[in-house]
Scaffold this motif. Structure first.
Motif, PDB file in Angstrom:
ATOM      1  N   ALA A  35       0.834  -1.207   0.000  1.00 52.74           N
ATOM      2  CA  ALA A  35       0.000   0.000   0.000  1.00 52.74           C
ATOM      3  C   ALA A  35       0.866   1.254   0.000  1.00 52.74           C
ATOM      4  O   ALA A  35       0.579   2.222  -0.719  1.00 52.74           O
ATOM      5  CB  ALA A  35      -0.942  -0.002   1.199  1.00 52.74           C
ATOM      6  N   GLU A  47       2.329   1.734  -3.486  1.00 54.62           N
ATOM      7  CA  GLU A  47       1.313   2.227  -4.421  1.00 54.62           C
ATOM      8  C   GLU A  47       0.961   3.692  -4.137  1.00 54.62           C
ATOM      9  O   GLU A  47       0.698   4.464  -5.053  1.00 54.62           O
ATOM     10  CB  GLU A  47       0.060   1.353  -4.372  1.00 54.62           C
ATOM     11  N   GLN A  48       0.970   4.071  -2.864  1.00 53.23           N
ATOM     12  CA  GLN A  48       0.720   5.468  -2.508  1.00 53.23           C
ATOM     13  C   GLN A  48       1.796   6.367  -3.098  1.00 53.23           C
ATOM     14  O   GLN A  48       1.507   7.408  -3.673  1.00 53.23           O
ATOM     15  CB  GLN A  48       0.688   5.633  -0.993  1.00 53.23           C
ATOM     16  N   GLU A  49       3.038   5.933  -2.970  1.00 52.66           N
ATOM     17  CA  GLU A  49       4.152   6.713  -3.512  1.00 52.66           C
ATOM     18  C   GLU A  49       4.001   6.906  -5.023  1.00 52.66           C
ATOM     19  O   GLU A  49       4.196   8.003  -5.549  1.00 52.66           O
ATOM     20  CB  GLU A  49       5.469   6.013  -3.191  1.00 52.66           C
ATOM     21  N   TRP A  96      -4.853   6.199  -9.076  1.00 54.50           N
ATOM     22  CA  TRP A  96      -4.946   5.939  -7.641  1.00 54.50           C
ATOM     23  C   TRP A  96      -5.642   4.617  -7.318  1.00 54.50           C
ATOM     24  O   TRP A  96      -5.704   4.212  -6.162  1.00 54.50           O
ATOM     25  CB  TRP A  96      -5.686   7.083  -6.967  1.00 54.50           C
ATOM     26  N   ALA A 144       1.172   6.756  -6.750  1.00 51.25           N
ATOM     27  CA  ALA A 144      -0.005   7.581  -7.032  1.00 51.25           C
ATOM     28  C   ALA A 144       0.291   9.059  -6.808  1.00 51.25           C
ATOM     29  O   ALA A 144      -0.136   9.916  -7.595  1.00 51.25           O
ATOM     30  CB  ALA A 144      -1.176   7.139  -6.162  1.00 51.25           C
ATOM     31  N   TRP A 199      -3.547   2.026  -5.385  1.00 55.30           N
ATOM     32  CA  TRP A 199      -3.332   2.437  -3.993  1.00 55.30           C
ATOM     33  C   TRP A 199      -4.579   2.146  -3.161  1.00 55.30           C
ATOM     34  O   TRP A 199      -4.489   1.567  -2.078  1.00 55.30           O
ATOM     35  CB  TRP A 199      -2.968   3.914  -3.935  1.00 55.30           C
ATOM     36  N   ARG A 200      -5.730   2.512  -3.675  1.00 53.22           N
ATOM     37  CA  ARG A 200      -6.973   2.251  -2.937  1.00 53.22           C
ATOM     38  C   ARG A 200      -7.181   0.754  -2.708  1.00 53.22           C
ATOM     39  O   ARG A 200      -7.563   0.337  -1.615  1.00 53.22           O
ATOM     40  CB  ARG A 200      -8.169   2.856  -3.684  1.00 53.22           C
TER      41      ARG A 200
END
Length: 67
Positions: free
Chosen positions: A6, A9-11, A23, A13, A26-27
């Motif tokens: 997560a 993936e946040q990085e 996004w 996004a 990430w979600r």
């Protein structure tokens, strides 16, 4: 592993302009992590919030290796 995924993936996004598609990973990774935390907390009879925070701390702020 789920929180690491997560966070990765946040990085990704946040490195690009916002879009639903950008996004989505990430979600999805965050939702998978949240579900796993809920299930583990229930099974182990531990406080869900404290478990989540402990995992996030371990992933985002790992202790330095002892020499």
């Amino acid at each position: 592993m789920l929180e690491r995924s997560a966070a990765a993936e946040q990085e990704k996004a946040l490195a690009q302009p916002y879009s639903q598609e950008g996004w989505a990973a990430w979600r999805e990774a965050a939702a998978e992590f949240q579900q796993a935390v809920t299930e583990h907390a229930r099974a182990a009879a531990v406080n869900r919030h404290e478990l989540e925070q402990a995992v996030k701390k371990a992933v985002l702020h790992p202790a330095p290796d002892g020499d």
